[in-house]
Design an enzyme around this catalytic site. Sequence first.
Site, PDB file in Angstrom:
ATOM      1  N   SER A 197      69.574  41.225  67.798  1.00 34.61           N
ATOM      2  CA  SER A 197      69.255  39.658  68.101  1.00 34.61           C
ATOM      3  C   SER A 197      70.723  38.833  67.401  1.00 34.61           C
ATOM      4  CB  SER A 197      68.133  39.409  68.617  1.00 34.61           C
ATOM      5  OG  SER A 197      67.558  39.548  70.343  1.00 34.61           O
ATOM      6  N   LYS A 229      73.283  37.730  68.382  1.00 28.70           N
ATOM      7  CA  LYS A 229      73.647  36.387  69.822  1.00 28.70           C
ATOM      8  C   LYS A 229      74.304  34.855  69.097  1.00 28.70           C
ATOM      9  CE  LYS A 229      69.600  38.538  72.284  1.00 28.70           C
ATOM     10  NZ  LYS A 229      68.359  38.506  72.648  1.00 28.70           N
ATOM     11  N   TYR A 261      77.159  44.295  76.267  1.00 33.36           N
ATOM     12  CA  TYR A 261      76.311  43.698  75.634  1.00 33.36           C
ATOM     13  C   TYR A 261      75.213  44.614  74.517  1.00 33.36           C
ATOM     14  CZ  TYR A 261      71.367  41.864  74.575  1.00 33.36           C
ATOM     15  OH  TYR A 261      70.335  41.035  74.071  1.00 33.36           O
ATOM     16  N   TYR A 277      62.625  33.590  68.099  1.00 32.41           N
ATOM     17  CA  TYR A 277      61.357  34.297  69.330  1.00 32.41           C
ATOM     18  C   TYR A 277      60.472  33.158  69.077  1.00 32.41           C
ATOM     19  CZ  TYR A 277      63.885  39.078  68.161  1.00 32.41           C
ATOM     20  OH  TYR A 277      64.956  39.507  67.745  1.00 32.41           O
ATOM     21  N   VAL A 290      65.087  42.607  66.244  1.00 34.51           N
ATOM     22  CA  VAL A 290      63.913  43.740  66.184  1.00 34.51           C
ATOM     23  C   VAL A 290      64.106  44.929  65.551  1.00 34.51           C
ATOM     24  CG1 VAL A 290      63.158  43.487  68.970  1.00 34.51           C
ATOM     25  CG2 VAL A 290      65.107  45.332  68.292  1.00 34.51           C
TER      26      VAL A 290
HETATM   27  N1  GLU Z   1      68.648  44.654  71.909  1.00 33.98           N
HETATM   28  C1  GLU Z   1      67.770  44.178  71.863  1.00 33.98           C
HETATM   29  C2  GLU Z   1      67.849  43.602  74.051  1.00 33.98           C
HETATM   30  O1  GLU Z   1      68.480  42.359  74.094  1.00 33.98           O
HETATM   31  C3  GLU Z   1      67.602  42.638  71.944  1.00 33.98           C
HETATM   32  C4  GLU Z   1      66.451  42.457  71.115  1.00 33.98           C
HETATM   33  C5  GLU Z   1      66.548  41.577  69.824  1.00 33.98           C
HETATM   34  O2  GLU Z   1      66.501  41.466  69.015  1.00 33.98           O
HETATM   35  O3  GLU Z   1      65.809  40.857  70.174  1.00 33.98           O
HETATM   36  O4  GLU Z   1      66.530  43.735  74.144  1.00 33.98           O
END
Ligand code: GLU
Length: 305
Positions: free
Chosen positions: A65, A68, A192, A243, A261
């Site tokens: 993530s 992003k 993605y 989060y 994650v």
């Molecule tokens: N690739 C993960 C997903 O989209 C990213 C999640 C994350 O790192 O928060 O579920």
Amino acid sequence: MTVIAQNWLAPLVDEVRPHLAGGAVSTYLPELRRAPADELAVAVDLGDGNVLTAGNLHARFTVQSVVKVFTLLLALHYRGEEHVFARVGRDQGIGSYNSLETFIRGSGVPVNPFVNAGALVVVDMLPGDRPQGRVAELLEFLRALTGNPTIAVNEAVARSELALSDRNRALGYFLRSQRLVSCDVEELLWAYCQMCAVEVDVVDLAHAGRVLADGADVHLGGRLLQAWHVRLVRRLMLFSGMYEASGRYATEVGIPAKCGVSGAMIGVVPRRAGVGIYGPALDESANSIGGLRLMRLLALTLEIE
Ligand code: GLU
């Protein structure tokens, strides 16, 4: 200004390491499950040519993530603030990052660009006819941002992610029904997944963070990132980068940061430093235990207000 000694980071890593046992690595992808829970590495780029480091610097990991942050910067650059924030909100998220409830009530618009629904909308905004071209655009941007021309996608992780994408697929089709994404959902998902699977090390993240710490416009590989856009991204990181623990993080630590994650974390200390951390042991909110603790110690040392 605090004077920073070269050997300043190692004692912080030693102090944090015993706490890693209280966490667990992410298990949803086989590749992430194999990460050593006791791994911890940190790099701090002070922008004066000095990059301080501690822990296992050879560890390479996928950004997950953290990507992003970079996709949002690109979307703001190519589409502008008005276009981007007509399609994703700027509110603090509730619930988990891939929840089916991360939408502004009654509107179908994702709460912010850092929940998965918001990130899918953002990836749809990137330039290129086909989603695959957007991956190339992101890689080129990341190579410029990190100064590392070898940055690439870990294909095995990307394929695992795609195979386990039911929830993101549900989000993608819902967003398409809302006309918030326009391209083929399967292609968007593959783009993605590849973006989440870009592989880096902590020095790469620290370099990228240092670029985003600048208060001025940033010239990068033919792009001009406006200072206002970068500041906006830093502010979003501060209140929604962790989060559902974001509010607590913002008040306890105060350094804009984004986690993933995999245990990846990028931090941006405005006008002063970029921070890269890898600590795959996660807490119950899927945040890196080592990352959070190290950021807290860094905030104390750097005397963050
Ligand atoms: N690739 C993960 C997903 O989209 C990213 C999640 C994350 O790192 O928060 O579920």
